[in-house]
Scaffold this motif. Structure first.
Motif, PDB file in Angstrom:
ATOM      1  N   MET A 237     -52.104  18.166 -22.053  1.00  0.00           N
ATOM      2  CA  MET A 237     -52.138  19.416 -22.866  1.00  0.00           C
ATOM      3  C   MET A 237     -53.394  20.047 -23.254  1.00  0.00           C
ATOM      4  N   ARG A 238     -54.508  19.342 -22.677  1.00  0.00           N
ATOM      5  CA  ARG A 238     -55.867  20.242 -22.645  1.00  0.00           C
ATOM      6  C   ARG A 238     -55.869  21.360 -21.734  1.00  0.00           C
ATOM      7  N   LYS A 239     -55.079  21.282 -20.561  1.00  0.00           N
ATOM      8  CA  LYS A 239     -55.064  22.285 -19.668  1.00  0.00           C
ATOM      9  C   LYS A 239     -54.384  23.704 -20.314  1.00  0.00           C
ATOM     10  N   GLU A 240     -53.317  23.494 -21.041  1.00  0.00           N
ATOM     11  CA  GLU A 240     -52.366  24.417 -21.851  1.00  0.00           C
ATOM     12  C   GLU A 240     -53.468  25.061 -22.758  1.00  0.00           C
ATOM     13  N   LYS A 241     -54.329  24.011 -23.309  1.00  0.00           N
ATOM     14  CA  LYS A 241     -55.008  24.744 -24.575  1.00  0.00           C
ATOM     15  C   LYS A 241     -56.076  25.902 -24.156  1.00  0.00           C
ATOM     16  N   ASN A 242     -56.634  25.162 -22.900  1.00  0.00           N
ATOM     17  CA  ASN A 242     -57.767  26.026 -22.291  1.00  0.00           C
ATOM     18  C   ASN A 242     -57.030  27.223 -21.894  1.00  0.00           C
ATOM     19  N   GLN A 243     -56.081  27.165 -21.298  1.00  0.00           N
ATOM     20  CA  GLN A 243     -55.239  28.426 -20.649  1.00  0.00           C
ATOM     21  C   GLN A 243     -54.815  29.658 -22.154  1.00  0.00           C
ATOM     22  N   ALA A 244     -54.456  28.869 -23.101  1.00  0.00           N
ATOM     23  CA  ALA A 244     -54.006  29.569 -24.293  1.00  0.00           C
ATOM     24  C   ALA A 244     -55.250  30.382 -24.792  1.00  0.00           C
ATOM     25  N   ILE A 245     -56.752  29.660 -24.860  1.00  0.00           N
ATOM     26  CA  ILE A 245     -57.679  30.386 -25.369  1.00  0.00           C
ATOM     27  C   ILE A 245     -58.048  31.458 -24.524  1.00  0.00           C
ATOM     28  N   VAL A 246     -57.952  31.394 -23.293  1.00  0.00           N
ATOM     29  CA  VAL A 246     -57.881  32.408 -22.290  1.00  0.00           C
ATOM     30  C   VAL A 246     -57.214  33.597 -22.662  1.00  0.00           C
ATOM     31  N   LEU A 247     -56.149  33.391 -22.839  1.00  0.00           N
ATOM     32  CA  LEU A 247     -54.915  34.483 -23.064  1.00  0.00           C
ATOM     33  C   LEU A 247     -55.151  35.121 -24.169  1.00  0.00           C
ATOM     34  N   ARG A 248     -55.432  34.184 -25.237  1.00  0.00           N
ATOM     35  CA  ARG A 248     -55.647  34.672 -26.625  1.00  0.00           C
ATOM     36  C   ARG A 248     -57.109  35.616 -26.701  1.00  0.00           C
ATOM     37  N   ARG A 249     -58.152  35.188 -26.075  1.00  0.00           N
ATOM     38  CA  ARG A 249     -59.132  35.961 -25.999  1.00  0.00           C
ATOM     39  C   ARG A 249     -58.936  37.209 -25.291  1.00  0.00           C
ATOM     40  N   GLN A 250     -58.164  37.264 -24.249  1.00  0.00           N
ATOM     41  CA  GLN A 250     -57.470  38.720 -23.617  1.00  0.00           C
ATOM     42  C   GLN A 250     -56.941  39.664 -24.629  1.00  0.00           C
ATOM     43  N   GLY A 251     -56.420  38.855 -25.969  1.00  0.00           N
ATOM     44  CA  GLY A 251     -55.737  39.781 -26.851  1.00  0.00           C
ATOM     45  C   GLY A 251     -54.131  39.552 -26.733  1.00  0.00           C
TER      46      GLY A 251
END
Length: 223
Positions: free
Chosen positions: A1-15
Motif C-alpha cells: 500500500m506504501r507504493k500506492e500512497k507514494n504514487q498518489a502523492i505524486v499525482l496529487r502534487r501534479q494537481g
C-alpha cells in the motif's frame, strides 16, 4: 500500500483530483481523503481544482447562453418576416389599423421587456385591443391577463366584474389588483385603471414590426 500512497502523492502534487487518482490507482477515495486530510498543500490543490471547475462551468454556461441568444434571434427574425407578410394582408382592415394606432399611442413600447401591455381608464380601449388580438393574434388570448389599479375606497370584485363585462374578458383572466397610495384615497375614477397584459417577446416583435411599417405608410401620406 506504501507504493500506492507514494504514487498518489505524486499525482496529487501534479494537481490531480481524487476521482482521477482513484481511477488510475484503484484506490478508494475515502483512503485518499485519509492520506491527505492534514496536508496543507493538498488543500491548496483542492482549492485550485474547485476554482478551475468553476471557471470551466462559467465558460460552458456562456456557450449555452450564446446558443440560446442565437436561437432567440432566429425566432425573432422569423416573427418579423411573418409580420411583414401579414401587414400587406391586413393593412386595409379597420380593426387591424385601429389596434395598431391604439398600441402605438397607449401601449408599452419597450421591446426588450417582452410585455405586450396597454393601460387605460376606458374599458372600451382595452376591449378594442382584446378584439384586435383575438382577430390577428388569436394564439395569445389564452395568455392574456388583466389587472386593475384602484383607489382604496373601491371594491375589487365589483370593479373586476365591471371591466369583465365591458372588455369581454372572463373573470378568471383577472390577477390581483393594486391600490393607489397617496394623499387622496377617495375615488376619482369609478372603476380604476385597467391593464391588459400578455408576456411574449416573440409576438411583441410582430406588433412592433406592424407599427413600424404603418408609421412608414403614414409618413408617405399626402393631403
Amino acid at each position: 500500500m506504501r507504493k500506492e500512497k507514494n504514487q498518489a502523492i505524486v499525482l496529487r502534487r501534479q494537481g490531480k483530483s481524487y476521482n482521477e487518482i482513484a481511477q488510475k490507482l484503484s484506490v478508494p477515495k475515502s483512503t485518499l481523503h485519509y492520506w491527505f486530510r492534514d496536508k496543507t498543500w493538498s488543500v491548496k490543490v483542492k482549492r485550485h481544482l474547485t476554482e478551475a471547475a468553476r471557471q470551466e462551468s462559467k465558460k460552458r454556461m456562456k456557450i449555452l447562453g450564446n446558443l440560446g441568444k442565437q436561437k432567440r434571434a432566429a425566432l425573432y427574425l422569423e416573427c418579423r418576416k411573418r409580420a411583414e407578410k401579414e401587414f400587406k394582408q391586413f393593412k386595409k382592415e379597420t380593426l387591424f389599423l385601429s389596434g395598431l394606432c391604439l398600441y402605438w399611442g397607449e401601449g408599452d413600447s419597450k421591446l426588450e421587456n417582452g410585455r405586450i401591455r396597454i393601460a387605460n381608464s376606458d374599458p372600451l380601449m382595452l376591449r378594442l385591443f382584446y378584439l384586435f388580438l383575438g382577430q390577428y393574434l388569436p394564439e395569445l388570448l389564452p395568455k392574456a391577463k388583466i389587472y386593475l389599479v384602484l383607489y382604496k375606497d373601491l371594491e375589487e370584485n365589483a370593479c373586476q366584474k365591471h371591466w369583465s363585462v365591458q372588455v369581454g374578458v372572463p373573470l378568471d383572466k383577472f390577477i390581483k389588483s393594486s391600490y393607489i397610495i397617496g394623499r387622496s384615497p377617495t375615488k376619482r375614477l369609478a372603476y380604476g385603471i385597467g391593464t391588459l397584459l400578455v408576456s411574449s417577446r416573440a409576438y411583441k416583435e410582430i406588433i412592433h414590426t406592424w407599427i413600424a411599417l404603418f408609421k412608414k405608410e403614414v409618413a408617405n401620406m399626402r393631403v
